[in-house]
Design an enzyme around this catalytic site. Sequence first.
Site, PDB file in Angstrom:
ATOM      1  N   HIS A 122     -57.202 -64.613  19.637  1.00  0.00           N
ATOM      2  CA  HIS A 122     -57.034 -66.025  19.974  1.00  0.00           C
ATOM      3  C   HIS A 122     -57.413 -66.853  18.745  1.00  0.00           C
ATOM      4  O   HIS A 122     -58.236 -66.441  17.937  1.00  0.00           O
ATOM      5  CB  HIS A 122     -57.960 -66.346  21.150  1.00  0.00           C
ATOM      6  CG  HIS A 122     -57.780 -67.700  21.753  1.00  0.00           C
ATOM      7  ND1 HIS A 122     -58.280 -68.848  21.187  1.00  0.00           N
ATOM      8  CD2 HIS A 122     -57.173 -68.084  22.908  1.00  0.00           C
ATOM      9  CE1 HIS A 122     -57.998 -69.884  21.955  1.00  0.00           C
ATOM     10  NE2 HIS A 122     -57.323 -69.451  23.011  1.00  0.00           N
ATOM     11  N   ASP A 199     -65.286 -61.529  21.519  1.00  0.00           N
ATOM     12  CA  ASP A 199     -64.715 -62.615  22.307  1.00  0.00           C
ATOM     13  C   ASP A 199     -64.496 -62.066  23.713  1.00  0.00           C
ATOM     14  O   ASP A 199     -63.563 -61.307  23.962  1.00  0.00           O
ATOM     15  CB  ASP A 199     -63.400 -63.074  21.672  1.00  0.00           C
ATOM     16  CG  ASP A 199     -62.612 -64.055  22.540  1.00  0.00           C
ATOM     17  OD1 ASP A 199     -63.048 -64.362  23.673  1.00  0.00           O
ATOM     18  OD2 ASP A 199     -61.529 -64.489  22.096  1.00  0.00           O
ATOM     19  N   GLN A 202     -61.700 -63.119  28.132  1.00  0.00           N
ATOM     20  CA  GLN A 202     -60.744 -62.540  29.073  1.00  0.00           C
ATOM     21  C   GLN A 202     -61.263 -61.289  29.773  1.00  0.00           C
ATOM     22  O   GLN A 202     -60.575 -60.735  30.628  1.00  0.00           O
ATOM     23  CB  GLN A 202     -59.430 -62.210  28.342  1.00  0.00           C
ATOM     24  CG  GLN A 202     -58.711 -63.409  27.772  1.00  0.00           C
ATOM     25  CD  GLN A 202     -58.220 -64.376  28.840  1.00  0.00           C
ATOM     26  OE1 GLN A 202     -58.006 -64.005  29.979  1.00  0.00           O
ATOM     27  NE2 GLN A 202     -58.031 -65.636  28.453  1.00  0.00           N
ATOM     28  N   LYS A 225     -63.145 -69.761  33.058  1.00  0.00           N
ATOM     29  CA  LYS A 225     -62.232 -68.645  33.298  1.00  0.00           C
ATOM     30  C   LYS A 225     -62.780 -67.664  34.337  1.00  0.00           C
ATOM     31  O   LYS A 225     -62.144 -66.654  34.631  1.00  0.00           O
ATOM     32  CB  LYS A 225     -61.943 -67.912  31.988  1.00  0.00           C
ATOM     33  CG  LYS A 225     -61.212 -68.763  30.946  1.00  0.00           C
ATOM     34  CD  LYS A 225     -60.921 -67.970  29.688  1.00  0.00           C
ATOM     35  CE  LYS A 225     -60.401 -68.852  28.573  1.00  0.00           C
ATOM     36  NZ  LYS A 225     -59.063 -69.404  28.825  1.00  0.00           N
ATOM     37  N   CYS A 365     -52.165 -69.790  21.986  1.00  0.00           N
ATOM     38  CA  CYS A 365     -53.205 -69.858  20.950  1.00  0.00           C
ATOM     39  C   CYS A 365     -53.319 -68.530  20.218  1.00  0.00           C
ATOM     40  O   CYS A 365     -54.428 -68.065  19.892  1.00  0.00           O
ATOM     41  CB  CYS A 365     -54.548 -70.261  21.536  1.00  0.00           C
ATOM     42  SG  CYS A 365     -54.585 -71.942  22.158  1.00  0.00           S
TER      43      CYS A 365
END
Length: 411
Positions: A122, A199, A202, A225, A365
């Site tokens: 991302h 990261d 997700q 999220k 993104c």
Amino acid sequence: MLDFSKVREDFPILFQEVNDEPLVYLDNAATTQKPKQVLDALKYYYENDNANVHRGVHTLAERATEKYEGAREKVRAFINAKETAEVLFTRGTTTGLNWLARSYGDANVQEGDEIVISFMEHHSNIIPWQQLADRKGAKLRYISMTEEGFLDMEEAKQIINEKTAIVSIAHVSNVLGVINPIKDLADLAHANQAVMIVDGAQSTPHMKVDVQALDCDFFAFSGHKMCGPTGIGVLYGKRPLLEQMEPVEFGGEMIDFVNLYDSTWKELPWKFEAGTPNIAGAIALGAAIDYLNAIGMDAIHQHEQELVAYVLPKLQAIEGLTVYGPQDPQNHTGVLAFNLDKVHPHDAATALDMEGVAVRAGHHCAQPLMKYLHLPATARASFYFYNTKEDADRLIFALEATKEFFKDGAI
């Protein structure tokens, strides 16, 4: 066994019509919907406990502080950090990664060092490292992917070497739906005296995360999220690393003593949290964690895998439709990026919206990934635990209708 169709009743927003069709919300990789329990937590705080934290000795301030720090403990347990001192509240994943580039990166990356990321990252896990490399005269290196969209671990073993200072990789791709082998990457990074940054935007909402088992040095994720509100996120870091880092923001809340010409900082985790924090957001994130724990992260992951196993073959069966990333449902999360031949993804998403099906369209993104795949953009359907097989069927029906619409030359 939990009836996930009943869980939907906790999400009032899902029971509406869009363009005269029942809403099917499949844009969960961008943001998830919020259950009543989280909305109630926000409302309760503002109606009953609204006060600033850490400073006051009056009852409201003490109640607000107790709930705010209680939320930090809920986060700690949720990701299995060793202690609450390792849990920093941020505005979201992007803020956490920027803090790391500015604080840890500026202090530890030297000219000639290398920062390793991948083509599937991302933008929030690319641009801070580009800027750091520019500031420090370091080199940014990218790990390639296999044909199916997996990280090329053989190449990773060559790229991560004695020059590497930082490895920063997404736990789960927000486009390809692959789960990256973070523990293996952490082992490679540590063997070369580099730090491992993850990261987790997700992954954290969709599967059980254990930062100690992953052995990552830092892990960032966002509340919105995972059924929480916007504007709240978390940066986890191992205590020894956080101790040596300087804050990025300065002001109230994070100080110990302020003199005329110098100041000292509070201990962890508060030295990084300047200004009045997002108190309501943190408390509501705690409520979201309570909600997810009540369902069970293993149950959530299993339900989403069942949805992928159901919908992916149906997508693959649509003539002229290409699904990107792994083609085996067992290797694919609930993020499904696809394109219809000769139909721009924005047109496809607009047509799906007319059928009440909300998907994302664009570069997500992830422009370097789009260029790597030689694509201008994709459409993306992303599932969460409140989605059902009926939602998947509506997606397939809407895609078939969209395909026919454009085949007939309607535009």
